[in-house]
Design a protein around this motif. Structure first.
Motif, mmCIF file in Angstrom:
data_model
loop_
_atom_site.group_PDB
_atom_site.id
_atom_site.type_symbol
_atom_site.label_atom_id
_atom_site.label_comp_id
_atom_site.label_asym_id
_atom_site.label_seq_id
_atom_site.Cartn_x
_atom_site.Cartn_y
_atom_site.Cartn_z
ATOM 1 N N GLU A 44 0.885 -1.165 -0.019
ATOM 2 C CA GLU A 44 -0.111 -0.117 0.013
ATOM 3 C C GLU A 44 0.722 1.210 -0.148
ATOM 4 O O GLU A 44 0.642 2.296 -0.729
ATOM 5 N N ASN A 45 1.831 1.137 0.736
ATOM 6 C CA ASN A 45 2.908 2.430 0.866
ATOM 7 C C ASN A 45 4.310 2.142 0.902
ATOM 8 O O ASN A 45 5.282 3.078 0.568
ATOM 9 N N LYS A 69 6.744 3.417 -1.917
ATOM 10 C CA LYS A 69 6.776 4.731 -2.475
ATOM 11 C C LYS A 69 8.066 5.280 -1.905
ATOM 12 O O LYS A 69 8.648 4.869 -1.000
ATOM 13 N N HIS A 106 4.251 -0.190 -6.502
ATOM 14 C CA HIS A 106 3.222 1.125 -6.610
ATOM 15 C C HIS A 106 4.126 2.012 -5.685
ATOM 16 O O HIS A 106 4.054 1.943 -4.542
ATOM 17 N N TRP A 126 5.161 10.166 -8.269
ATOM 18 C CA TRP A 126 3.819 10.722 -7.743
ATOM 19 C C TRP A 126 3.966 12.242 -7.147
ATOM 20 O O TRP A 126 4.893 12.355 -6.595
ATOM 21 N N PHE A 177 3.318 11.628 -0.929
ATOM 22 C CA PHE A 177 4.008 10.702 0.012
ATOM 23 C C PHE A 177 5.561 10.827 -0.615
ATOM 24 O O PHE A 177 6.015 9.798 -0.688
ATOM 25 N N ASN A 223 1.922 7.612 -11.077
ATOM 26 C CA ASN A 223 0.703 7.518 -10.580
ATOM 27 C C ASN A 223 0.052 8.819 -10.708
ATOM 28 O O ASN A 223 0.583 10.111 -10.445
ATOM 29 N N GLU A 224 -1.267 9.105 -11.191
ATOM 30 C CA GLU A 224 -2.195 10.436 -11.117
ATOM 31 C C GLU A 224 -1.464 11.474 -11.654
ATOM 32 O O GLU A 224 -1.536 12.559 -11.161
ATOM 33 N N GLN A 226 -7.621 3.102 -11.245
ATOM 34 C CA GLN A 226 -7.926 2.858 -9.650
ATOM 35 C C GLN A 226 -9.047 2.351 -9.199
ATOM 36 O O GLN A 226 -9.389 1.488 -8.510
ATOM 37 N N HIS A 244 -11.744 3.896 -7.322
ATOM 38 C CA HIS A 244 -12.224 4.215 -5.893
ATOM 39 C C HIS A 244 -13.711 4.430 -6.246
ATOM 40 O O HIS A 244 -14.060 5.671 -6.634
ATOM 41 N N GLU A 296 -6.988 -0.336 -7.785
ATOM 42 C CA GLU A 296 -6.996 -0.045 -6.305
ATOM 43 C C GLU A 296 -9.021 -0.143 -5.878
ATOM 44 O O GLU A 296 -9.301 1.039 -5.320
ATOM 45 N N TRP A 347 -8.356 -2.262 -3.022
ATOM 46 C CA TRP A 347 -7.225 -1.316 -2.440
ATOM 47 C C TRP A 347 -7.509 -1.934 -0.800
ATOM 48 O O TRP A 347 -8.339 -1.175 -0.045
ATOM 49 N N TRP A 393 -7.845 2.448 4.041
ATOM 50 C CA TRP A 393 -7.458 4.000 4.094
ATOM 51 C C TRP A 393 -8.412 4.733 4.455
ATOM 52 O O TRP A 393 -8.448 5.843 4.887
HETATM 53 O O1 G3I Z 1 4.481 5.704 8.218
HETATM 54 C C1 G3I Z 1 3.855 6.950 8.919
HETATM 55 C C2 G3I Z 1 4.108 6.765 10.257
HETATM 56 O O2 G3I Z 1 5.396 6.723 10.879
HETATM 57 C C3 G3I Z 1 3.432 8.113 11.077
HETATM 58 O O3 G3I Z 1 3.663 8.179 12.484
HETATM 59 C C4 G3I Z 1 2.215 8.348 10.675
HETATM 60 C C5 G3I Z 1 1.306 9.536 11.002
HETATM 61 O O4 G3I Z 1 1.965 10.702 10.562
HETATM 62 O O5 G3I Z 1 2.083 8.256 9.129
HETATM 63 C C6 G3I Z 1 2.557 7.274 8.473
HETATM 64 O O6 G3I Z 1 2.560 7.366 7.104
HETATM 65 C C7 G3I Z 1 1.205 7.488 6.679
HETATM 66 C C8 G3I Z 1 1.089 6.163 5.675
HETATM 67 O O7 G3I Z 1 -0.008 6.466 4.775
HETATM 68 C C9 G3I Z 1 1.254 5.123 6.228
HETATM 69 O O8 G3I Z 1 0.504 4.471 7.107
HETATM 70 C C10 G3I Z 1 0.658 8.684 5.958
HETATM 71 O O9 G3I Z 1 0.920 9.521 7.096
HETATM 72 C C11 G3I Z 1 -0.208 8.765 5.176
HETATM 73 O O10 G3I Z 1 -0.598 9.876 4.482
HETATM 74 C C12 G3I Z 1 -0.123 7.295 4.106
HETATM 75 O O11 G3I Z 1 -1.496 7.391 3.371
HETATM 76 C C13 G3I Z 1 -1.488 6.466 2.165
HETATM 77 C C14 G3I Z 1 -1.686 7.395 0.946
HETATM 78 O O12 G3I Z 1 -1.995 6.763 0.006
HETATM 79 C C15 G3I Z 1 -0.593 8.450 0.695
HETATM 80 O O13 G3I Z 1 0.503 7.592 0.594
HETATM 81 C C16 G3I Z 1 -2.560 5.548 2.461
HETATM 82 O O14 G3I Z 1 -2.305 4.652 3.565
HETATM 83 C C17 G3I Z 1 -2.772 4.953 0.987
HETATM 84 O O15 G3I Z 1 -4.233 3.759 1.040
HETATM 85 C C18 G3I Z 1 -2.974 5.703 0.133
HETATM 86 O O16 G3I Z 1 -3.025 5.090 -1.384
HETATM 87 C C19 G3I Z 1 -3.261 5.881 -2.520
HETATM 88 C C20 G3I Z 1 -2.521 5.203 -3.519
HETATM 89 O O17 G3I Z 1 -1.190 5.299 -3.241
HETATM 90 C C21 G3I Z 1 -2.768 6.281 -4.832
HETATM 91 N N1 G3I Z 1 -4.468 6.077 -5.171
HETATM 92 C C22 G3I Z 1 -4.945 6.728 -4.193
HETATM 93 C C23 G3I Z 1 -4.687 5.858 -2.826
HETATM 94 C C24 G3I Z 1 -5.791 6.542 -1.709
HETATM 95 O O18 G3I Z 1 -5.417 7.800 -1.528
#
Ligand code: G3I
Length: 380
Positions: free
Chosen positions: A87-88, A91, A124, A128, A131, A170-171, A255, A257, A288, A330, A338
């Motif tokens: 999922e992340n 990245k 993935h 982008w 992130f 991506n996007e 994706q 969604h 996704e 997803w 998420w």
């Molecule tokens: O790993 C850190 C952690 O150390 C920290 O304590 C915590 C609080 O700030 O954040 C954690 O990182 C988070 C990460 O997910 C892992 O959980 C990020 O803040 C958070 O922004 C991130 O969100 C992800 C998002 O993409 C941004 O990367 C979502 O889980 C994920 O489902 C989402 O997936 C995206 C696809 O990549 C692209 N398409 C859309 C989809 C949904 O937005």
């Protein structure tokens, strides 16, 4: 000629007008909830087996923590899914703690989990808007191509030969209004390299792992909404341009969604878009897929039926397109989605977007996806 079950399903879901009896494209009107709808299906095959029986791949995104720290979930994932996408963990924000450092710990563990469980693995993503590590702000147009190329080369070579596919870019468009005629949205890479970043990324990816399917992945491609119409035409134009210049893009990732409360679903327009993409010689992956339920009434059974109907209605259209080769949700279970953070319900009820509930029990959504695979034409 009797209507195929799929077509019947669509007519059941959409108004007769959707059948185009008058030859005019009309909005299929989502039928009101049918409490008697059971989403019955036959047999005991898992989703990955039902997909494979039609030459398709089914799988899901998952996080390192959900697989490493929740053995019950990890077991269910391996039983249900034929492909895993981190999922992340692949990245930039996860891999690159510093400009001169990579941390592959979690991604390596996930690659090994996939291999040990005979599950395909997909990456993935490699470029982008979101992130990204803070240090990327120090990169300029002078060294951006080198930074992007080195990242893609290093990351892809590490897993070369083990990857089903990569979301390389991506996007780049994503339905966000753009001041540009090509619809590209602002991102660090566009700022530093203009649209060349897309060519640079795909060329570096093709050199790093010639075996991987290279995917352009985007969102806001599903509905008859202005932003989705805009995105579909901009994505099609981008793909046509890349193909015309022999940039090595192999597939479009959609994706998907979805939103159970969204009624602006036009099957004919989606079919046409898929066909236009396929006519470029591209494969299509649904990358996704999930279904928001936060705008539905609180009744849990009603929400589960509406979410299931949304999955089946969407898949019954996209799986008719032979270029569609894979479907990923997803997330697999409401225990890990998420949407809990980003799209909670105002009434505070737990959301229920995925095929398994928070206790890892199957839901009508599971049946709906199973029915769609069972009804899908077999890929040659
Ligand atoms: O790993 C850190 C952690 O150390 C920290 O304590 C915590 C609080 O700030 O954040 C954690 O990182 C988070 C990460 O997910 C892992 O959980 C990020 O803040 C958070 O922004 C991130 O969100 C992800 C998002 O993409 C941004 O990367 C979502 O889980 C994920 O489902 C989402 O997936 C995206 C696809 O990549 C692209 N398409 C859309 C989809 C949904 O937005």
């Amino acid at each position: 000629m009797t209507l195929s079950r799929r077509r019947t399903l669509q007519l059941g879901l959409g108004a007769v007008a959707a059948a185009g009896c008058s030859g005019i494209e009309r909005q299929p009107v989502r039928a009101s909830d049918n409490p008697k709808q059971t989403f019955s299906m036959t047999g005991e095959m898992q989703l990955k087996q039902r997909a494979a029986a039609k030459g398709l791949i089914y799988g899901s995104a998952a996080s390192y923590s959900s697989l490493k720290q929740d053995p019950q979930f990890a077991k269910l994932f391996a039983e249900t899914c034929g492909i895993l996408v981190p999922e992340n963990e692949l990245k930039w924000g996860a891999l690159r703690p510093a400009s001169d450092r990579y941390d592959f710990t979690q991604a390596d563990w996930m690659a090994d989990y996939a291999q040990q469980n005979n599950i395909l693995f997909r990456g993935h993503n490699l470029a982008w808007k979101h992130f990204n590590p803070d240090w990327l702000e120090g990169v300029t147009s002078r060294n951006a191509e080198q930074v992007l190329t080195r990242h893609i080369t290093t990351v892809m070579k590490r897993y070369a030969g083990r990857m089903h596919s990569w979301d390389v870019v991506n996007e780049a468009i994503a339905g966000i209004p753009s001041w540009r005629s090509d619809g590209l949205q602002t991102s660090p890479w566009l700022t530093m390299l203009d649209k060349d970043y897309i060519d640079i990324a795909f060329r570096a990816a093709a050199a790093a792992d010639p075996k991987a399917m290279l995917v352009y992945n985007d969102t806001a491609l599903e509905y008859e909404k202005p932003e989705d119409e805009r995105t579909r035409s901009a994505v099609l134009a981008l793909l046509r341009d890349l193909k015309s210049r022999k940039i090595p893009v192999h597939a479009l990732g959609i994706q998907a969604h979805l939103d159970a409360a969204e009624t602006r679903f036009n099957a004919n327009k989606l079919r046409r878009f898929l066909s236009d993409v396929a006519s470029l010689g591209l494969k299509i992956l649904i990358t996704e897929m999930d279904v928001k339920d936060q705008n539905l009434p609180p009744d849990r059974e009603l929400r589960d039926r509406s979410v299931a109907r949304t999955y089946e209605e969407y898949l019954s259209v996209v799986l008719d397109e032979p270029a569609v080769v894979a479907v990923m949700t997803w997330g697999l279970s409401d225990r890990y989605t998420w949407l809990t953070e980003t799209n909670p319900r105002k009434d505070g009820l737990a959301i229920r977007p995925l095929p398994y509930d928070e206790n890892l029990g199957r839901k009508p959504a599971w049946n709906a996806i199973a029915r769609a695979f069972d009804a899908a034409p077999k890929r040659s």
